[in-house]
Design a protein around this motif. Structure first.
Motif, PDB file in Angstrom:
ATOM      1  N   ALA A  77       0.802  -1.229   0.000  1.00 42.94           N
ATOM      2  CA  ALA A  77       0.000   0.000   0.000  1.00 42.94           C
ATOM      3  C   ALA A  77       0.836   1.282   0.000  1.00 42.94           C
ATOM      4  O   ALA A  77       0.273   2.367   0.139  1.00 42.94           O
ATOM      5  N   VAL A  78       2.139   1.161  -0.156  1.00 44.86           N
ATOM      6  CA  VAL A  78       3.016   2.326  -0.031  1.00 44.86           C
ATOM      7  C   VAL A  78       3.916   2.437  -1.259  1.00 44.86           C
ATOM      8  O   VAL A  78       4.599   1.479  -1.622  1.00 44.86           O
ATOM      9  N   GLY A  94       0.440  10.464  -0.208  1.00 44.81           N
ATOM     10  CA  GLY A  94       0.791   9.140   0.310  1.00 44.81           C
ATOM     11  C   GLY A  94      -0.394   8.460   0.953  1.00 44.81           C
ATOM     12  O   GLY A  94      -0.612   7.251   0.769  1.00 44.81           O
ATOM     13  N   ASN A  95      -1.170   9.233   1.693  1.00 42.33           N
ATOM     14  CA  ASN A  95      -2.380   8.680   2.301  1.00 42.33           C
ATOM     15  C   ASN A  95      -3.382   8.223   1.242  1.00 42.33           C
ATOM     16  O   ASN A  95      -3.934   7.118   1.326  1.00 42.33           O
ATOM     17  N   ILE A  96      -3.597   9.053   0.235  1.00 41.37           N
ATOM     18  CA  ILE A  96      -4.579   8.710  -0.794  1.00 41.37           C
ATOM     19  C   ILE A  96      -4.097   7.535  -1.647  1.00 41.37           C
ATOM     20  O   ILE A  96      -4.906   6.685  -2.057  1.00 41.37           O
ATOM     21  N   GLU A  97      -2.801   7.448  -1.909  1.00 38.05           N
ATOM     22  CA  GLU A  97      -2.264   6.282  -2.624  1.00 38.05           C
ATOM     23  C   GLU A  97      -2.607   4.991  -1.882  1.00 38.05           C
ATOM     24  O   GLU A  97      -3.011   3.996  -2.486  1.00 38.05           O
ATOM     25  N   GLY A  98      -2.462   5.017  -0.539  1.00 37.11           N
ATOM     26  CA  GLY A  98      -2.809   3.835   0.259  1.00 37.11           C
ATOM     27  C   GLY A  98      -4.289   3.551   0.253  1.00 37.11           C
ATOM     28  O   GLY A  98      -4.719   2.393   0.123  1.00 37.11           O
ATOM     29  N   GLN A  99      -5.117   4.604   0.379  1.00 37.61           N
ATOM     30  CA  GLN A  99      -6.569   4.417   0.368  1.00 37.61           C
ATOM     31  C   GLN A  99      -7.057   3.888  -0.978  1.00 37.61           C
ATOM     32  O   GLN A  99      -7.937   3.025  -1.043  1.00 37.61           O
ATOM     33  N   GLY A 119      -5.298   1.603   6.737  1.00 37.74           N
ATOM     34  CA  GLY A 119      -4.267   2.103   5.834  1.00 37.74           C
ATOM     35  C   GLY A 119      -3.387   3.198   6.427  1.00 37.74           C
ATOM     36  O   GLY A 119      -3.615   3.676   7.543  1.00 37.74           O
ATOM     37  N   PRO A 120      -2.353   3.622   5.687  1.00 32.63           N
ATOM     38  CA  PRO A 120      -1.430   4.664   6.149  1.00 32.63           C
ATOM     39  C   PRO A 120      -2.153   5.963   6.477  1.00 32.63           C
ATOM     40  O   PRO A 120      -3.169   6.309   5.874  1.00 32.63           O
ATOM     41  N   ILE A 121      -1.600   6.704   7.441  1.00 30.12           N
ATOM     42  CA  ILE A 121      -2.237   7.910   7.971  1.00 30.12           C
ATOM     43  C   ILE A 121      -1.341   9.130   7.730  1.00 30.12           C
ATOM     44  O   ILE A 121      -0.129   9.081   7.957  1.00 30.12           O
ATOM     45  N   SER A 122      -1.955  10.221   7.306  1.00 31.02           N
ATOM     46  CA  SER A 122      -1.251  11.497   7.230  1.00 31.02           C
ATOM     47  C   SER A 122      -1.109  12.046   8.651  1.00 31.02           C
ATOM     48  O   SER A 122      -2.098  12.160   9.377  1.00 31.02           O
ATOM     49  N   ILE A 123       0.138  12.370   9.050  1.00 36.37           N
ATOM     50  CA  ILE A 123       0.349  12.950  10.382  1.00 36.37           C
ATOM     51  C   ILE A 123       1.297  14.142  10.260  1.00 36.37           C
ATOM     52  O   ILE A 123       1.938  14.354   9.224  1.00 36.37           O
ATOM     53  N   ALA A 124       1.372  14.908  11.342  1.00 34.24           N
ATOM     54  CA  ALA A 124       2.335  16.005  11.428  1.00 34.24           C
ATOM     55  C   ALA A 124       3.082  15.871  12.747  1.00 34.24           C
ATOM     56  O   ALA A 124       2.567  15.314  13.718  1.00 34.24           O
TER      57      ALA A 124
END
Length: 461
Positions: A259-260, A279-284, A375-380
């Motif tokens: 997924a990455v 990156g998040n949307i690619e995984g989703q 799935g992968p998460i967008s974080i800061a």
């Protein structure tokens, strides 16, 4: 240019910056700059001498001084001894044996040497030698150097110069002139000390040291690669994500499940927010549609009218911009340039779309559960320790990496443990030649560096 001269020029650049201008400073015979200057002085004597034998340094007879003027000035008095070697075509030899151990025939010379590193120039300003005579006390320079080691600051300077030379080669650094190279060397030297301090204070297993950003000041690094908007503007309100009721597995990594995409490079542009979101949307998209595609960050840099391109942005705003645009193009159709251009988005080339976006709760156990199931998460996070991060699990003290100063958006792809130390696996956007092949590993369980303060994801229908 001879290697000895190059070494002296580079060392002098550092030493010039470390000494007060105008005053003579006593220098140890073990000072690397003094030793290199003495070699050049002896070579100069042999080249100008009408004697058929080569002379070599026996000892510094009257101490050594150095002074910062228009460069670095050395004042040396050297005892030169006659050797068994004849000049012939080669007057540059360090392996010649002295003619006899004692008494020895030799001369005593005073040299004044000026080194100007930024114009690659070395001058013998003065040379005055005595008549040759018998020398009854002989202390060979090789034993002298063993007895008088370099002082600690000098050792540090030599190490810094060596590391800087390797750094320039490994990362193919190019500077506009010698003055700029000297300035970058000074910054590099200070950054070595800063990385060492971070290393001493880290509570994890991370290694800090030389990275491709080691020649940048903290201000330059923040301006070129980080995102000031994250801590200045609140995120757009989003619906709260539902946390799965099933317990999360003990470890999970979406790289192992396809997924990455590969690590990307944002370049000298504060567009981390765009890379985190794509990156998040690619995984989703992979999880909902079954195909992993690389999506365009440049589209967001150019066409998101709310965020600030290379000046920073918010993932929550980027989701909204993507919805309004109608989706994202492929990376191959709208390639990354690393600076803002006019928007050239085409609805006919949309390859992925989103329906909405979600905020993910701040509890780390819930973050892990949502990630493993969805799935992968967008974080800061606060990038305090990242400029000099090389590998391992980073765990800065909270007071140094506080959660209310987040300044970098990244992608959370997994979690686990290494030798009993829990971690988050984070995909960065600084290329594969940073960190662990482009990844950052951060301690899990203490909300380290505010990694839990701005977690979100797009929703793909």
């Amino acid at each position: 240019m001879a290697p000895a001269l190059r070494s002296l020029l580079l060392l002098s650049t550092v030493l010039v910056s470390a000494l007060p201008p105008g005053r003579w400073q006593e220098a140890s015979p073990g000072d690397p700059g003094v030793r290199q200057a003495a070699k050049l002085a002896v070579r100069h004597y042999n080249q100008g001498s009408d004697r058929e034998e080569i002379y070599r340094q026996v000892r510094l007879a009257g101490g050594a001084r150095k002074q910062v003027v228009s460069g670095m000035k050395y004042d040396l008095t050297i005892l030169l001894g006659r050797t068994l070697c004849k000049k012939g075509k080669n007057v540059i030899r360090d392996d010649c044996e002295l003619r006899s151990p004692a008494p020895l025939r030799g001369v005593e010379c005073n040299f004044s040497i000026l080194v100007v590193p930024w114009i690659n120039e070395t001058k013998i300003l003065h040379q005055a030698c005595s008549q040759e005579s018998l020398v009854t006390e002989v202390t060979d320079i090789s034993s002298q150097n063993q007895k008088i080691p370099s002082t600690k600051p000098e050792d540090e300077l030599v190490e810094a110069v060596t590391l800087f030379k390797d750094f320039v080669t490994i990362y193919d650094k190019r500077y506009k002139d010698d003055e700029e190279a000297g300035r970058r060397l000074q910054i590099f030297t200070q950054n070595l000390k800063k990385a060492a301090r971070i290393q001493e204070m880290d509570q994890g297993t991370a290694e800090y040291g030389v990275t491709k950003y080691s020649d940048l000041t903290e201000e330059e690094f923040r301006t070129l690669f980080l995102n000031p908007v994250l801590s200045k503007r609140p995120p757009r309100p989003m619906k709260m994500a539902a946390i799965p009721t099933d317990p999360a597995p003990t470890q999970w990594d979406w790289r192992d499940h396809g997924a990455v995409t590969a690590v990307k490079n944002q370049g000298m542009c504060g567009s981390c927010w765009a890379f985190s979101v794509t990156g998040n949307i690619e995984g989703q998209w992979f999880l909902r549609k079954g195909s992993l595609i690389s999506l365009s960050e440049q589209e967001l840099v150019d066409c998101d009218g709310v965020d600030h391109a290379c000046g920073g942005g918010l993932p929550s705003s980027a989701y909204e911009a993507i919805e309004k645009l109608g989706g994202l193009e492929l990376e191959s159709d709208y390639s990354y340039q690393g600076h803002k251009q006019s928007c050239s988005f085409s609805t006919g080339k949309v390859s992925a779309y989103i329906n909405s976006s979600l905020e993910i709760p701040k509890d780390e156990t819930e973050i892990a559960a949502w990630l493993a199931h969805n799935g992968p998460i967008s974080i800061a996070l606060n990038a305090f320790a990242m400029q000099f991060y090389r590998k391992g699990i980073s765990h800065p003290f909270r007071i140094l990496c506080n959660p209310w100063m987040i300044d970098h958006a990244v992608l959370l792809v997994g979690y686990g443990e290494r030798d009993g130390t829990p971690f988050w696996a984070i995909k960065n956007s600084w290329g594969e030649d940073w960190g662990e092949k482009g990844y950052y590993y951060l301690y899990r369980g203490s909300a380290a560096c505010g990694m839990n303060t701005m977690c979100s994801s797009a929703v793909v229908g």
